[in-house]
Each structure stands twice: as C-alpha cells, then as structure tokens.
Motif scaffolding. Structure first.
Motif, PDB file in Angstrom:
ATOM      1  N   PRO A   1      11.538   3.211   1.686  1.00  0.00           N
ATOM      2  CA  PRO A   1      11.674   4.575   2.196  1.00  0.00           C
ATOM      3  C   PRO A   1      10.677   5.546   1.562  1.00  0.00           C
ATOM      4  O   PRO A   1       9.923   5.178   0.662  1.00  0.00           O
ATOM      5  CB  PRO A   1      13.103   4.953   1.776  1.00  0.00           C
ATOM      6  CG  PRO A   1      13.339   4.176   0.536  1.00  0.00           C
ATOM      7  CD  PRO A   1      12.587   2.880   0.721  1.00  0.00           C
ATOM      8  N   GLY A   2      10.736   6.800   2.041  1.00  0.00           N
ATOM      9  CA  GLY A   2      10.018   7.875   1.375  1.00  0.00           C
ATOM     10  C   GLY A   2      10.789   8.314   0.146  1.00  0.00           C
ATOM     11  O   GLY A   2      11.973   7.995  -0.014  1.00  0.00           O
ATOM     12  N   GLY A   3      10.125   9.043  -0.697  1.00  0.00           N
ATOM     13  CA  GLY A   3      10.743   9.494  -1.945  1.00  0.00           C
ATOM     14  C   GLY A   3       9.631   9.859  -2.889  1.00  0.00           C
ATOM     15  O   GLY A   3       8.718  10.582  -2.506  1.00  0.00           O
ATOM     16  N   GLU A   4       9.683   9.319  -4.077  1.00  0.00           N
ATOM     17  CA  GLU A   4       8.626   9.570  -5.052  1.00  0.00           C
ATOM     18  C   GLU A   4       8.155   8.215  -5.576  1.00  0.00           C
ATOM     19  O   GLU A   4       8.899   7.520  -6.269  1.00  0.00           O
ATOM     20  CB  GLU A   4       9.180  10.475  -6.164  1.00  0.00           C
ATOM     21  CG  GLU A   4       8.212  10.758  -7.273  1.00  0.00           C
ATOM     22  CD  GLU A   4       6.822  11.151  -6.781  1.00  0.00           C
ATOM     23  OE1 GLU A   4       6.712  12.098  -5.992  1.00  0.00           O
ATOM     24  OE2 GLU A   4       5.847  10.470  -7.164  1.00  0.00           O
ATOM     25  N   SER A   5       6.923   7.866  -5.228  1.00  0.00           N
ATOM     26  CA  SER A   5       6.452   6.508  -5.517  1.00  0.00           C
ATOM     27  C   SER A   5       6.360   6.213  -7.017  1.00  0.00           C
ATOM     28  O   SER A   5       6.555   5.077  -7.438  1.00  0.00           O
ATOM     29  CB  SER A   5       5.096   6.265  -4.846  1.00  0.00           C
ATOM     30  OG  SER A   5       4.154   7.204  -5.300  1.00  0.00           O
ATOM     31  N   THR A   6       6.104   7.245  -7.831  1.00  0.00           N
ATOM     32  CA  THR A   6       6.015   6.989  -9.280  1.00  0.00           C
ATOM     33  C   THR A   6       7.393   6.582  -9.809  1.00  0.00           C
ATOM     34  O   THR A   6       7.510   5.653 -10.606  1.00  0.00           O
ATOM     35  CB  THR A   6       5.504   8.230 -10.040  1.00  0.00           C
ATOM     36  OG1 THR A   6       6.318   9.345  -9.704  1.00  0.00           O
ATOM     37  CG2 THR A   6       4.069   8.539  -9.682  1.00  0.00           C
TER      38      THR A   6
HETATM   39  N1  LIG Z   1       7.740  12.108   1.157  1.00  0.00           N
HETATM   40  C1  LIG Z   1       7.255  11.257   0.317  1.00  0.00           C
HETATM   41  O1  LIG Z   1       7.616  10.067   0.295  1.00  0.00           O
HETATM   42  C2  LIG Z   1       6.290  11.816  -0.693  1.00  0.00           C
HETATM   43  C3  LIG Z   1       5.540  10.781  -1.471  1.00  0.00           C
HETATM   44  C4  LIG Z   1       5.178  11.332  -2.815  1.00  0.00           C
HETATM   45  N2  LIG Z   1       4.191  12.353  -2.725  1.00  0.00           N
HETATM   46  C5  LIG Z   1       4.725  10.186  -3.718  1.00  0.00           C
HETATM   47  O2  LIG Z   1       3.691  10.255  -4.304  1.00  0.00           O
HETATM   48  O3  LIG Z   1       5.403   9.220  -3.830  1.00  0.00           O
END
Ligand SMILES: NC(=O)CC[C@H](N)C(=O)O
Length: 197
Positions: free
Chosen positions: A48-53
């Motif tokens: 899913p989307g989110g924060e990849s770090t």
């Molecule tokens: N909506 C999103 O999944 C943003 C991705 C986010 N900017 C990242 O670096 O993981």
C-alpha cells in the motif's frame, strides 16, 4: 469461474484497509499480511501507500524483508501504490540512506518527486490496458519513475512523468486508486493474477 485468487495486503504500515476493500470489490479474497507465514499463504500481494522509510524499517523488524524479496524473485504478482512503488524500485533517488527496497521492477524511482511541487493533487490518468476512460489518480507526496529498463512497460504518464509501470507480474503506480472507489486498477491486477495461474 475458477476460485478467486487470495491476495494479501502488506500490513506493516499504510492504507491497508482501502486496498482490502478495493480487492474484494474486484472479486479477490483479500487479507492483511504481516508475517512470513501469512505471506506464504497468498497468491499475490499489494503493497500500500504510506511512508516507505517506515515500511522498510518495519519489514526488517518483522523479518519480512528477505521473505518478500524471495517471493518477488519467485514471480509472485505484486502491485505497489506510491510508497509501494518505491518498495518495488530496483533503484531509488532521494531515499533515506539506510532505506531498503525489495526491487522487482528495473526502474529508477524518485521519492517525493511530485511532493516537492505539490503535496497532494488529483488528475485524470489514461491507463494503457484499462477501458472505460481515464482513471482518477490521487497523488500524495508521490514518487515518479525517472527511467525504466527495456523489460518495463510504461502504462501511464502525467505531465511528462511516468506514473504507472509493469514488468512481468509486477505492477506499480505513483498514485492511489484505492482512494477513489473506482476498482478498475485493482481489477486489472486481479486479472494479472488470474492469468498467471
Ligand atoms: N502516499 C504515499 O505513499 C507517500 C509516499 C512517501 N512520500 C514515501 O516516501 O514513502
């Protein structure tokens, strides 16, 4: 019709619920995946989307990084949205230094690329292979694909930038179709999974 495919949604972090709903609407059996045992039981996976770090850190912490890499290498169909696209990049620009990706698509992805210009926006996207008019793309601090290898098909662009790609069984979009109530991209992925069985 044969049995519906079982598709997991990687549930370490991010908008898991929306993907579960969109997959169910596209006639798949959808379930969250957090552990290697759960990963072993699915036919395919959505990241899913989110924060990849954060996702990358949690994948290491939950012992999921290598099992995920192995399944992707083994040909499991995978679809990544936004942070999920970042996870599927063979190479990353503007990632954190210690940030791990799974790889899977021969592409260079620039993290937060649209985010620098515009934190969040929507746009109509013509998507190769999806009928019935453009899909609505929701972009939230979204990455774009800077370049792709010869095996990668570009399925959609926006403003001159590549925002949807496919290599074999692996699909990625910069945007979030799970937030629009339009399930055509999920249906496209479910068809990919069915075709691979
Ligand atoms: N909506 C999103 O999944 C943003 C991705 C986010 N900017 C990242 O670096 O993981």
């Amino acid at each position: 019709m044969n049995n519906p495919p079982v598709i997991g949604v990687l549930a370490l972090q991010g908008d898991v619920r929306e993907h579960l709903i969109a997959l169910a609407a596209a006639d798949a059996v959808a379930r969250p995946v957090r552990r290697p045992e759960e990963l072993a039981e699915v036919d395919a996976l959505v990241i899913p989307g989110g924060e990849s770090t954060t996702m990358s850190k949690l994948a290491v912490l939950f012992g999921m990084l290598e099992p995920l890499r192995e399944r992707v290498r083994g040909g499991m169909p995978v679809y990544g949205t936004c942070a999920g696209m970042i996870m599927l990049a063979d190479k990353l620009l503007d990632g954190r230094e210690d940030q791990e990706t799974l790889g899977g698509i021969d592409m260079i992805v620039r993290r937060n690329a649209f985010g620098r210009q515009n934190e969040s926006f929507e746009a109509s996207i013509d998507f190769a292979g999806i009928d019935g008019g453009p899909v609505e793309g929701v972009f939230i601090r979204a990455p774009w694909v800077e370049s792709v290898g010869a095996e990668v098909r570009v399925l959609a662009t926006y403003d001159g930038h590549t925002v949807a790609v496919r290599q074999g069984n692996v699909l990625a979009t910069s945007f979030h179709p799970e937030l629009t109530g339009d399930d055509r991209v999920h249906a496209y992925f479910v068809d990919m999974v069915r075709a691979g069985r």
